[in-house]
Enzyme design. Sequence first.
Site, PDB file in Angstrom:
ATOM      1  N   ASP A  94       0.761  -1.170  -0.128  1.00 18.65           N
ATOM      2  CA  ASP A  94      -0.091  -0.028  -0.051  1.00 18.65           C
ATOM      3  C   ASP A  94       0.787   1.250  -0.132  1.00 18.65           C
ATOM      4  O   ASP A  94       1.936   1.241   0.433  1.00 18.65           O
ATOM      5  CB  ASP A  94      -0.865  -0.109   1.347  1.00 18.65           C
ATOM      6  CG  ASP A  94      -2.048   0.805   1.015  1.00 18.65           C
ATOM      7  OD1 ASP A  94      -2.351   1.420   0.216  1.00 18.65           O
ATOM      8  OD2 ASP A  94      -2.729   1.412   2.244  1.00 18.65           O
ATOM      9  N   GLY A  95       0.168   2.544  -0.618  1.00 13.77           N
ATOM     10  CA  GLY A  95       0.744   3.359  -0.298  1.00 13.77           C
ATOM     11  C   GLY A  95       1.722   4.038  -1.553  1.00 13.77           C
ATOM     12  O   GLY A  95       2.226   5.233  -1.730  1.00 13.77           O
ATOM     13  N   ASN A  96       1.682   3.391  -2.736  1.00  7.17           N
ATOM     14  CA  ASN A  96       2.089   4.001  -4.145  1.00  7.17           C
ATOM     15  C   ASN A  96       1.695   5.134  -4.473  1.00  7.17           C
ATOM     16  O   ASN A  96       2.469   6.294  -4.784  1.00  7.17           O
ATOM     17  CB  ASN A  96       1.786   2.901  -5.256  1.00  7.17           C
ATOM     18  CG  ASN A  96       2.426   1.792  -4.989  1.00  7.17           C
ATOM     19  OD1 ASN A  96       3.065   1.290  -4.045  1.00  7.17           O
ATOM     20  ND2 ASN A  96       2.021   0.521  -6.029  1.00  7.17           N
ATOM     21  N   GLY A  97       0.233   5.543  -4.289  1.00  7.87           N
ATOM     22  CA  GLY A  97       0.034   6.644  -4.758  1.00  7.87           C
ATOM     23  C   GLY A  97       0.351   8.071  -4.121  1.00  7.87           C
ATOM     24  O   GLY A  97       0.766   8.920  -4.309  1.00  7.87           O
ATOM     25  N   TRP A 143       3.013   8.170  -1.876  1.00  6.80           N
ATOM     26  CA  TRP A 143       4.474   8.061  -2.091  1.00  6.80           C
ATOM     27  C   TRP A 143       4.669   8.923  -3.416  1.00  6.80           C
ATOM     28  O   TRP A 143       5.475  10.066  -3.256  1.00  6.80           O
ATOM     29  CB  TRP A 143       5.144   6.909  -2.373  1.00  6.80           C
ATOM     30  CG  TRP A 143       6.497   6.876  -2.668  1.00  6.80           C
ATOM     31  CD1 TRP A 143       7.447   7.008  -1.443  1.00  6.80           C
ATOM     32  CD2 TRP A 143       7.158   6.705  -3.826  1.00  6.80           C
ATOM     33  NE1 TRP A 143       8.707   7.043  -2.231  1.00  6.80           N
ATOM     34  CE2 TRP A 143       8.546   6.742  -3.458  1.00  6.80           C
ATOM     35  CE3 TRP A 143       6.655   6.687  -5.101  1.00  6.80           C
ATOM     36  CZ2 TRP A 143       9.610   6.818  -4.485  1.00  6.80           C
ATOM     37  CZ3 TRP A 143       7.580   6.431  -6.041  1.00  6.80           C
ATOM     38  CH2 TRP A 143       9.158   6.805  -5.812  1.00  6.80           C
ATOM     39  N   ARG A 201       0.093   9.608  -9.444  1.00  6.97           N
ATOM     40  CA  ARG A 201      -0.017   8.484  -8.660  1.00  6.97           C
ATOM     41  C   ARG A 201       0.522   6.977  -9.470  1.00  6.97           C
ATOM     42  O   ARG A 201       1.087   6.120  -8.915  1.00  6.97           O
ATOM     43  CB  ARG A 201      -1.523   8.103  -8.583  1.00  6.97           C
ATOM     44  CG  ARG A 201      -2.128   8.913  -7.478  1.00  6.97           C
ATOM     45  CD  ARG A 201      -3.756   8.701  -7.262  1.00  6.97           C
ATOM     46  NE  ARG A 201      -4.055   7.452  -6.918  1.00  6.97           N
ATOM     47  CZ  ARG A 201      -3.797   6.856  -5.674  1.00  6.97           C
ATOM     48  NH1 ARG A 201      -3.645   7.449  -4.627  1.00  6.97           N
ATOM     49  NH2 ARG A 201      -3.962   5.347  -5.521  1.00  6.97           N
ATOM     50  N   HIS A 225       3.189   3.396  -8.697  1.00  3.65           N
ATOM     51  CA  HIS A 225       2.592   1.982  -9.034  1.00  3.65           C
ATOM     52  C   HIS A 225       4.073   1.538  -9.911  1.00  3.65           C
ATOM     53  O   HIS A 225       4.131   0.138  -9.916  1.00  3.65           O
ATOM     54  CB  HIS A 225       1.389   1.845 -10.100  1.00  3.65           C
ATOM     55  CG  HIS A 225       0.208   2.284  -9.201  1.00  3.65           C
ATOM     56  ND1 HIS A 225      -0.026   1.947  -8.001  1.00  3.65           N
ATOM     57  CD2 HIS A 225      -0.934   3.072  -9.506  1.00  3.65           C
ATOM     58  CE1 HIS A 225      -1.140   2.540  -7.595  1.00  3.65           C
ATOM     59  NE2 HIS A 225      -1.713   3.017  -8.529  1.00  3.65           N
ATOM     60  N   GLU A 240     -12.318  -4.146  -4.985  1.00  4.38           N
ATOM     61  CA  GLU A 240     -12.607  -2.642  -4.760  1.00  4.38           C
ATOM     62  C   GLU A 240     -12.055  -1.732  -5.600  1.00  4.38           C
ATOM     63  O   GLU A 240     -12.324  -0.466  -5.740  1.00  4.38           O
ATOM     64  CB  GLU A 240     -12.604  -2.601  -3.364  1.00  4.38           C
ATOM     65  CG  GLU A 240     -13.649  -3.213  -2.521  1.00  4.38           C
ATOM     66  CD  GLU A 240     -13.400  -4.638  -2.182  1.00  4.38           C
ATOM     67  OE1 GLU A 240     -12.085  -5.123  -2.178  1.00  4.38           O
ATOM     68  OE2 GLU A 240     -14.146  -5.505  -2.385  1.00  4.38           O
ATOM     69  N   LEU A 275      10.624 -20.398  -4.858  1.00  2.00           N
ATOM     70  CA  LEU A 275       9.655 -19.424  -4.279  1.00  2.00           C
ATOM     71  C   LEU A 275       8.343 -19.609  -5.092  1.00  2.00           C
ATOM     72  O   LEU A 275       8.504 -19.258  -6.296  1.00  2.00           O
ATOM     73  CB  LEU A 275      10.230 -17.933  -4.306  1.00  2.00           C
ATOM     74  CG  LEU A 275       9.011 -17.054  -3.836  1.00  2.00           C
ATOM     75  CD1 LEU A 275       9.169 -16.647  -2.272  1.00  2.00           C
ATOM     76  CD2 LEU A 275       9.803 -15.596  -4.435  1.00  2.00           C
ATOM     77  N   ARG A 297      -5.295  -1.813   8.415  1.00  2.00           N
ATOM     78  CA  ARG A 297      -6.829  -2.605   8.356  1.00  2.00           C
ATOM     79  C   ARG A 297      -6.302  -3.762   7.186  1.00  2.00           C
ATOM     80  O   ARG A 297      -5.371  -3.636   6.550  1.00  2.00           O
ATOM     81  CB  ARG A 297      -7.721  -1.772   7.728  1.00  2.00           C
ATOM     82  CG  ARG A 297      -7.311  -0.827   6.357  1.00  2.00           C
ATOM     83  CD  ARG A 297      -8.612  -0.235   5.840  1.00  2.00           C
ATOM     84  NE  ARG A 297      -8.080   0.901   4.947  1.00  2.00           N
ATOM     85  CZ  ARG A 297      -7.718   2.192   5.329  1.00  2.00           C
ATOM     86  NH1 ARG A 297      -8.015   2.625   6.402  1.00  2.00           N
ATOM     87  NH2 ARG A 297      -7.494   3.092   4.251  1.00  2.00           N
ATOM     88  N   SER A 352      -8.350  -4.612   4.724  1.00  2.00           N
ATOM     89  CA  SER A 352      -9.079  -4.722   2.996  1.00  2.00           C
ATOM     90  C   SER A 352      -9.344  -5.885   2.418  1.00  2.00           C
ATOM     91  O   SER A 352      -8.824  -5.842   1.183  1.00  2.00           O
ATOM     92  CB  SER A 352      -7.999  -3.658   2.419  1.00  2.00           C
ATOM     93  OG  SER A 352      -7.765  -2.327   3.079  1.00  2.00           O
TER      94      SER A 352
HETATM   95  C1  IPE Z   1      -5.564  -2.514  -0.701  1.00  5.04           C
HETATM   96  O1  IPE Z   1      -5.158  -1.297  -0.625  1.00  5.04           O
HETATM   97  C2  IPE Z   1      -5.451  -3.281  -1.845  1.00  5.04           C
HETATM   98  C3  IPE Z   1      -4.019  -3.460  -2.474  1.00  5.04           C
HETATM   99  C4  IPE Z   1      -2.710  -3.367  -2.035  1.00  5.04           C
HETATM  100  C5  IPE Z   1      -4.144  -3.880  -3.713  1.00  5.04           C
HETATM  101  P1  IPE Z   1      -6.017  -0.012  -1.034  1.00  5.04           P
HETATM  102  O2  IPE Z   1      -5.351   0.967  -1.012  1.00  5.04           O
HETATM  103  O3  IPE Z   1      -7.016  -0.497  -1.981  1.00  5.04           O
HETATM  104  O4  IPE Z   1      -7.072  -0.144   0.290  1.00  5.04           O
HETATM  105  P2  IPE Z   1      -7.899   0.846   1.171  1.00  5.04           P
HETATM  106  O5  IPE Z   1      -8.994   1.231   0.319  1.00  5.04           O
HETATM  107  O6  IPE Z   1      -7.024   1.891   1.723  1.00  5.04           O
HETATM  108  O7  IPE Z   1      -8.529   0.067   2.217  1.00  5.04           O
HETATM  109  C1  IPE Z   2      -1.290   0.232  -3.467  1.00  3.38           C
HETATM  110  O1  IPE Z   2      -1.158   1.682  -3.184  1.00  3.38           O
HETATM  111  C2  IPE Z   2      -1.598  -0.278  -4.734  1.00  3.38           C
HETATM  112  C3  IPE Z   2      -2.843  -0.528  -5.152  1.00  3.38           C
HETATM  113  C4  IPE Z   2      -3.930  -0.222  -4.430  1.00  3.38           C
HETATM  114  C5  IPE Z   2      -3.086  -0.946  -6.500  1.00  3.38           C
HETATM  115  P1  IPE Z   2      -2.156   2.751  -3.419  1.00  3.38           P
HETATM  116  O2  IPE Z   2      -2.432   2.955  -4.925  1.00  3.38           O
HETATM  117  O3  IPE Z   2      -3.387   2.217  -2.906  1.00  3.38           O
HETATM  118  O4  IPE Z   2      -1.484   4.112  -2.870  1.00  3.38           O
HETATM  119  P2  IPE Z   2      -2.510   5.137  -1.927  1.00  3.38           P
HETATM  120  O5  IPE Z   2      -2.743   3.932  -0.674  1.00  3.38           O
HETATM  121  O6  IPE Z   2      -3.380   5.459  -2.448  1.00  3.38           O
HETATM  122  O7  IPE Z   2      -1.271   5.815  -1.300  1.00  3.38           O
HETATM  123 MG    MG Z   3      -4.002   2.486  -1.191  1.00  7.60          MG
END
Ligand code: IPE
Ligand code: IPE
Ligand code: MG
Length: 234
Positions: free
Chosen positions: A12-15, A17, A25, A29, A59, A123, A185, A187
């Site tokens: 999580d957190g790519n966007g 970051w 965003r 990715h 989702e 792996l 969480r 998710s």
């Molecule tokens: C969970 O991250 C899904 C993936 C990492 C692919 P999200 O960013 O979609 O989750 P929420 O919306 O913050 O719960």
């Molecule tokens: C996780 O990073 C990658 C996917 C859910 C596809 P996010 O895209 O959720 O990045 P944030 O959480 O919005 O920073």
């Molecule tokens: Mg996210």
Amino acid sequence: MKQCKHLAIIMDGNGRWAKAQGKKRTAGHLVGADNVRTIAIAANEMGIEYLTIYAFSTENWKRSQDEVEYLMKLPSYFFKKYMQEFIDRGFRIRMIGDLDELPKNTKKVLLEAEELSKDNTGLSLNIAMNYGSQREIVQAVNHYASDVLEGKATLGIDEDGFASYLYTKDFPPVDLMIRTSGEQRISNYLLWQIAYAELIFVQESWPEFTEDVLKRCLEEYTKRDRRFGGVKDE
Ligand code: IPE
Ligand code: IPE
Ligand code: MG
């Protein structure tokens, strides 16, 4: 050292970051996809046998069309760049998720990666793509019910019997689940499979999740006292 056979990661957190660096965003990715290779290699070297990563949830279709399209094209970029290396390293690529809803080409690329690596014994890199745990469980129930109706199964399965209907039927239970970027969480990820997993939430976003952070998490895991409902040394 306490063995962690099966590690699951919510990447999580790519966007956020990327945004923090003034980028789009999707730039996050891309770096995140490259980081999957780094962490898969590191995890393999640290003795992990199954690495299950959350790449796209059921989702995530709610996001902008641009972002969804970008995420659907990433597997093609990723496997073109790294598939040969994965094969050379003996990695087996497997998919979990509802692949039927994906664009045709995305699904094709994913199935090709599975096919090309199916005889590998190293792996197991499991990629959760259009994955949702609730959907997985509902599909398992429907599948079981139709097996009963068709006389292929009898009523009254136990936990192991039910688990054999899940996408993860060939994997051991998750030992450790890590989520990056500070959210605490699940998710809709591997709800059944994490029944007794240890959970670690780190502040680093996925693009910042280095081999050293992974090492730190595994050290923390080693210190945990896993009791599985039992009692320790009376
Ligand atoms: C969970 O991250 C899904 C993936 C990492 C692919 P999200 O960013 O979609 O989750 P929420 O919306 O913050 O719960
Ligand atoms: C996780 O990073 C990658 C996917 C859910 C596809 P996010 O895209 O959720 O990045 P944030 O959480 O919005 O920073
Ligand atoms: Mg996210």
